[in-house]
Each structure stands twice: as structure tokens, then as C-alpha cells.
Design a protein around this motif. Sequence first.
Motif: not given
Length: 327
Positions: A11-14, A38-41
Amino acid sequence: SQAPVKVTVTGAAGQIGYALLFRIASGQMLGPDTPVALSMLEIPQGLKAAEGTAMELQDCAFPLLDSIQITDDATQAFDGTSVALLVGARPRGPGMERGDLLSANGGIFKPQGQALNAGAADDVRVLVVGNPANTNALIASSFAPDIPTTRFSAMTRLDHFRAVGQVAEKLGVPVSDVHKITIWGNHSATQYPDLFHAEVGGRSVADQVEQEWLEGTFIPTVAKRGAAIIDARGASSAASAANAAIMHVNTWVHGTPEGDWTSAAVPSDGSYGVPEGIFSSFPVTASGGEWSIVQGLEIDDFSRGRIDASVKELTEERDAVKALGLL
Ligand code: NAI
């Protein structure tokens, strides 16, 4: 210097993601000696916004930020991860029943549990923030049979800090004077913020406030704070939720101070009559990267009733998830 530690945020873009990533990358979560990969899912619709956030992260030139991965593939996101922050979840829509909500979130937390099981690092720690957080943690952990259940916890630290803030204001003391606050049960309106064991100046907080304030103001203010923030801000708590997540992981990794505790939803071992296996909030200490439930606290009838009511909600959620074939 130390090898980078992989940290995955779903939910990295939330909005919580936006408040969280910069603090992780700056070292506030794992400390000033630990570089972060960092990993953004995200889901496919969230990838473009995640790329924008990644550009901003690059523009901060954080010395501890080793690399950034952006993906909609859980297997990639969790491969080799040591800290997984499960923030992305399906919010309750208008008219959505609890069964629908649990089933929609099962569709997220089951495959994420499986992907963690397949690829996470041996030392992985998983914090579930996305709601219903306690039950989402139960689902994810049950689909990760090779990861000890105790490596999962769900966040009630925001509720804990809300309770600290209310007590500090009421007694006119700095927040640093407030100790041994406990949130029991579910991260929901049934949660029980307990002041009977809380201390200010070495004395029980319950002895320093009126029972009427405790029952009529304090408990509902803490339990309904999320709704009050939505009402005032037009959006749900984000920076405070991100702060609580940062502090939850920081405490998990670095430990609680001597003579104090915090609150987290951890798998019950049957302590305080909470059925084994459900993720319920307890007073906890951390040491060596492991949570321990504080033992031996006396629970009076008032507290017993409140704890039981919240735990009943958790067992109902567990049973509903079981009925959906998700456990
Ligand atoms: P948001 O709606 O702004 O962001 C959620 C993000 O998750 C979205 O970008 C969405 O695309 C993404 N997402 C959805 N499904 C996903 C999946 N399967 N994989 C990866 N990403 C996915 O929501 P916000 O405000 O950031 O809140 C996130 C969650 O945290 C909510 O469930 C909220 O209820 C919960 N929350 C929990 C708190 C706690 O104390 N435990 C406090 C505050 C919020």
C-alpha cells in the motif's frame, strides 16, 4: 558498514505509505546504523503514484537509502525481506458487511502470507497495519506456516499513543511521564484502553482521575479517535498511523525501556484468558527482537468485562474467516 536490510511496504502509494516511507528511509525506524533496501508493493493502479514517491525519496538523498524496488508482484516484494509492513488493505465500503470485508481482505492477506512464506528472510518481522488489522495478521500468519507465528504482530500502538496523549493532557504532565498504558483486544471501537495499571509519578492513573472521566470520556475518546479525525480532517489518520508503525518496529527491534511496556496485538498464548492463537492486543515488552506478554497483572471485574467484549469480537472475526475457508 552493515549490509542493507530489506524493508517491504504494501500500500506504498496510499496516505500512510506516503507518511511512512520517508521516515523509514531516513533511519528513524531501524536506526542510524542500518542502510535500507526499500520495496514498495502496490496494485497496478498504484504503481505510477509509487514511482512519483520514489522520485521524491531519491530527491531526499537519504544516506541510508540503498535502493528502491517498486512492484505489483508480492513474491518479488517479499523476496529476502526482513521487515514487512502490511499497510495496503481493502477499506470497508458503504453497506459492506463484515463478512464481505473479511473476504476481500482474505484475498489480499492470504497471497501475501504465502509470498512471505516462500521468500522472506529468516529473521523476518511482519507488522500488519491494514484493517481489520488483528484478523488480517491471523490470515497472513496462517498462510505462512514456516514463519513462527510470533514474527507477526498487528498495530495497536496508535491507540496506545492516543491513550498516552489523553492522560498527559488530563493530568497536565508531559507524555514522557505516562507509563504502563495498555490497549487490550481488537484495534476497533471495542478496544479497551486500561488505566488501572498505568502510572504517572509512580501512582496508578486510575487513582488520579474520576471513574466518570475514565468511562465517559477517556475510553470513548481513545476508541473513537479515528472517526473524530476523519470528521475533522476529511481523511483518516495517516501521519500518526505511520508514526505508530515506525515506533512499533523500532521497539520490536530495539526493545522496551526497563520498567515500562507498550501495546501490540500478538498471537495469544492463552494469557489473561484470551483464546490461544488469536491476535489480541496485550501489554508487551520487547527484547532481542521478540515480544513478551507482561504477566501477572491483576484484572478487576470492570477490566475483565471490557477485555472479554473485545476478545469476543476477535473470536467472531476468526470464526467468520474460518467459515470463509481462510484459516
Ligand atoms: P489508502 O487507501 O490511502 O492506501 C491504501 C493503499 O493500499 C492504496 O494505495 C491501495 O492501492 C493499496 N493496496 C490495496 N490493496 C493492495 C494490495 N493487495 N497490495 C498492495 N497494495 C494494495 O489507505 P491508508 O490511509 O494508507 O490506510 C491503509 C490501511 O491502514 C487501511 O486499512 C486503514 O484502515 C489502516 N489503518 C490502520 C491503523 C491502525 O492503527 N492499525 C490506523 C490507521 C489506518
